[in-house]
Design a protein around this motif. Structure first.
Motif, PDB file in Angstrom:
ATOM      1  N   THR A   1      -0.293   3.774   7.150  1.00 57.56           N
ATOM      2  CA  THR A   1      -0.634   3.656   5.836  1.00 57.56           C
ATOM      3  C   THR A   1      -1.720   4.890   5.420  1.00 57.56           C
ATOM      4  O   THR A   1      -2.720   5.483   6.767  1.00 57.56           O
ATOM      5  CB  THR A   1      -1.482   2.634   5.783  1.00 57.56           C
ATOM      6  N   ASP A   2      -1.930   5.608   4.272  1.00 55.87           N
ATOM      7  CA  ASP A   2      -1.856   6.856   3.715  1.00 55.87           C
ATOM      8  C   ASP A   2      -3.666   6.079   4.124  1.00 55.87           C
ATOM      9  O   ASP A   2      -3.974   5.115   2.928  1.00 55.87           O
ATOM     10  CB  ASP A   2      -1.381   7.233   2.712  1.00 55.87           C
TER      11      ASP A   2
ATOM     12  N   LEU B   1       0.738  -1.339   0.031  1.00 60.10           N
ATOM     13  CA  LEU B   1      -0.030  -0.217  -0.002  1.00 60.10           C
ATOM     14  C   LEU B   1       0.985   1.254   0.064  1.00 60.10           C
ATOM     15  O   LEU B   1       0.357   2.633  -0.188  1.00 60.10           O
ATOM     16  CB  LEU B   1      -0.864  -0.057   1.032  1.00 60.10           C
ATOM     17  N   PHE B   2       2.086   0.976   0.512  1.00 62.48           N
ATOM     18  CA  PHE B   2       2.894   2.261   0.388  1.00 62.48           C
ATOM     19  C   PHE B   2       3.421   2.331  -1.439  1.00 62.48           C
ATOM     20  O   PHE B   2       4.741   3.538  -1.732  1.00 62.48           O
ATOM     21  CB  PHE B   2       4.382   1.991   1.045  1.00 62.48           C
TER      22      PHE B   2
ATOM     23  N   ARG C   1       0.850   4.604  -7.085  1.00 64.55           N
ATOM     24  CA  ARG C   1      -0.539   3.777  -7.421  1.00 64.55           C
ATOM     25  C   ARG C   1      -0.350   3.262  -8.760  1.00 64.55           C
ATOM     26  O   ARG C   1      -0.736   2.331  -8.830  1.00 64.55           O
ATOM     27  CB  ARG C   1      -1.534   4.792  -7.472  1.00 64.55           C
TER      28      ARG C   1
ATOM     29  N   GLU D   1      -6.273   7.086   1.794  1.00 67.49           N
ATOM     30  CA  GLU D   1      -6.239   6.861   0.273  1.00 67.49           C
ATOM     31  C   GLU D   1      -5.531   5.872  -0.578  1.00 67.49           C
ATOM     32  O   GLU D   1      -6.204   5.932  -1.096  1.00 67.49           O
ATOM     33  CB  GLU D   1      -5.659   8.830   0.628  1.00 67.49           C
ATOM     34  N   ALA D   2      -4.720   5.875   0.103  1.00 69.43           N
ATOM     35  CA  ALA D   2      -3.721   4.369  -0.634  1.00 69.43           C
ATOM     36  C   ALA D   2      -4.639   3.238  -0.385  1.00 69.43           C
ATOM     37  O   ALA D   2      -5.010   2.544  -1.066  1.00 69.43           O
ATOM     38  CB  ALA D   2      -2.865   4.110   0.133  1.00 69.43           C
TER      39      ALA D   2
ATOM     40  N   PHE E   1      -7.866   3.582  -2.975  1.00 71.67           N
ATOM     41  CA  PHE E   1      -7.323   3.399  -4.441  1.00 71.67           C
ATOM     42  C   PHE E   1      -7.102   1.814  -4.525  1.00 71.67           C
ATOM     43  O   PHE E   1      -7.675   1.362  -5.100  1.00 71.67           O
ATOM     44  CB  PHE E   1      -5.948   3.911  -4.397  1.00 71.67           C
ATOM     45  N   PHE E   2      -7.159   0.789  -3.330  1.00 68.44           N
ATOM     46  CA  PHE E   2      -6.625  -0.880  -2.969  1.00 68.44           C
ATOM     47  C   PHE E   2      -7.937  -1.310  -3.843  1.00 68.44           C
ATOM     48  O   PHE E   2      -9.099  -1.291  -4.344  1.00 68.44           O
ATOM     49  CB  PHE E   2      -6.333  -1.317  -2.071  1.00 68.44           C
TER      50      PHE E   2
ATOM     51  N   LEU F   1       0.708  -0.354  -6.990  1.00 60.79           N
ATOM     52  CA  LEU F   1      -0.332  -0.665  -6.517  1.00 60.79           C
ATOM     53  C   LEU F   1      -1.412  -1.263  -7.727  1.00 60.79           C
ATOM     54  O   LEU F   1      -1.347  -2.785  -7.197  1.00 60.79           O
ATOM     55  CB  LEU F   1      -0.626  -0.093  -5.607  1.00 60.79           C
ATOM     56  N   GLU F   2      -1.731  -1.046  -8.432  1.00 59.26           N
ATOM     57  CA  GLU F   2      -2.811  -1.222  -9.166  1.00 59.26           C
ATOM     58  C   GLU F   2      -2.207  -2.704  -9.911  1.00 59.26           C
ATOM     59  O   GLU F   2      -2.949  -3.694 -10.115  1.00 59.26           O
ATOM     60  CB  GLU F   2      -3.181  -0.422 -10.438  1.00 59.26           C
TER      61      GLU F   2
END
Length: 345
Positions: free
Chosen positions: A322-323, A287-288, A291, A325-326, A329-330, A294-295
């Motif tokens: 962990t953010d 998650l860090f 983006r 927002e991350a 997004f996940f 991660l995708e």
């Protein structure tokens, strides 16, 4: 109700892949920290209104497909009559269980009298969500709970619990039996309160060899799984470092086997066969990632798992730095690519 998670657990078709996060109600969320700043962790677990409030927070923010009730795996252990301290450095038992006399002193509590606040938190969570998503109940597995109780807290070597297993196996079976007799009613209480699915956390089961796991853990887990399933509720069984234990975990009869990030899901499916669903398995530290990367990890996991019988999750609990927002997004990426996967010829 959004029943994607329940359908996936039963290996039924879904419009997209369901997703939730272990520890999704926790310290990475500022709204959780705002509540947690005024109350001790254990007190928060025992306050149904607040426990329900923090349970609902990630549903609102992240759009996950299930709410896992805010609690701790050691709650029913405390009800057995052992002093428990839960602080920022993790759990601590000032008087650990080390002898036959210690085990004899442990009770098998009535779940409503000893832990009824968990059931009430489930009921209040369902009302707050208007049953829009399933509520997940949970407990720890006998070995994992015993490890905390014998070691007095967390451990790197697990030397005390493992020595007890190997030097006094009958004593350990007595402890595991008492734990199992506590945990089954505790899970059934959660089901009665409205949990639509439960997860059993055997967080430290991977510390045992497959031979020892079969001897000491399998009989108790199998009983727990069967008792919950008899109420028509699916069961997820999760542990870390357990890739060599997959054939044993399947033998418990659990509907879903959760995976940490160390085993590709297509490999897990090959071992488990087609009649078991899988859960997982993004490394929480992914998650860090940027983006785009991660995708790409999400797409790889979904392709390996396939469109049926997969609940997407992390391979362990989300970490406090962990953010949010991350995490959002996940969740969005899982839903987007899970849908696209089902449209592919």
């Amino acid at each position: 109700m959004n029943d994607r998670l329940l359908r996936a657990a039963r290996r039924q078709p879904t419009d997209t892949t369901p997703v939730w996060l272990m520890r999704q109600a926790g310290r990475y969320l500022p709204e959780y920290r705002a509540i947690r700043g005024n109350i001790a962790f254990l007190d928060l677990c025992k306050h149904p209104d607040l426990a329900a409030e923090v349970t609902v927070q990630p549903i609102t923010r992240l759009g996950v497909d299930a709410a896992i009730i805010f609690s701790d795996i050691l709650i029913p252990v405390e009800a057995m009559g052992i002093e428990l301290e839960l602080g920022d450095k993790g759990p601590h038992f000032p008087n650990p269980v080390r002898s036959a006399a210690d085990i004899e002193r442990l009770g098998v509590p009535d779940p409503v009298q000893g832990t009824g606040f968990v059931a009430e938190a489930i009921r209040r969570t369902r009302r707050a969500l208007n049953d829009s998503v399933p509520v997940i109940g949970f407990c720890g597995a006998p070995f994992t709970l015993a490890a905390y109780m014998v070691e007095g807290g967390g451990s790197k070597s697990y030397i005390l619990i493992k020595r007890l297993l190997f030097e006094q196996p009958q004593l350990v079976h007595t402890l595991f039996e008492k734990l199992t007799r506590t945990l089954i009613p505790y899970l059934l209480m959660q089901v009665e309160a409205g949990a639509s699915i439960v997860q059993i956390f055997d967080s430290w089961g991977g510390e045992l060899s497959p031979w020892d796991y079969e001897r000491f853990c399998l009989p108790y887990l199998t009983r727990m799984v069967k008792e919950v399933q008899a109420k028509g509720v699916p069961v997820i069984l999760f542990g870390t470092g357990m890739s060599n234990h997959l054939p044993l975990l399947k033998r418990t009869g659990a509907d879903v086997i959760g995976q940490d990030w160390r085993t590709p899901l297509d490999e897990a499916r090959r071992v488990l066969g087609p009649d078991v669903a899988v859960q997982g398995n993004l490394d929480p530290l992914h998650l860090f990632l940027p983006r785009e990367e991660l995708e790409a990890r999400v797409v790889d996991i979904l392709r390996r798992a396939g469109p049926v019988g997969h609940i997407c999750n992390l391979g362990h609990g989300i970490l406090p730095p962990t953010d949010p927002e991350a995490a959002k997004f996940f969740v969005d990426a899982v839903h987007k690519h899970g849908f696209a996967l089902r449209q592919s010829p």
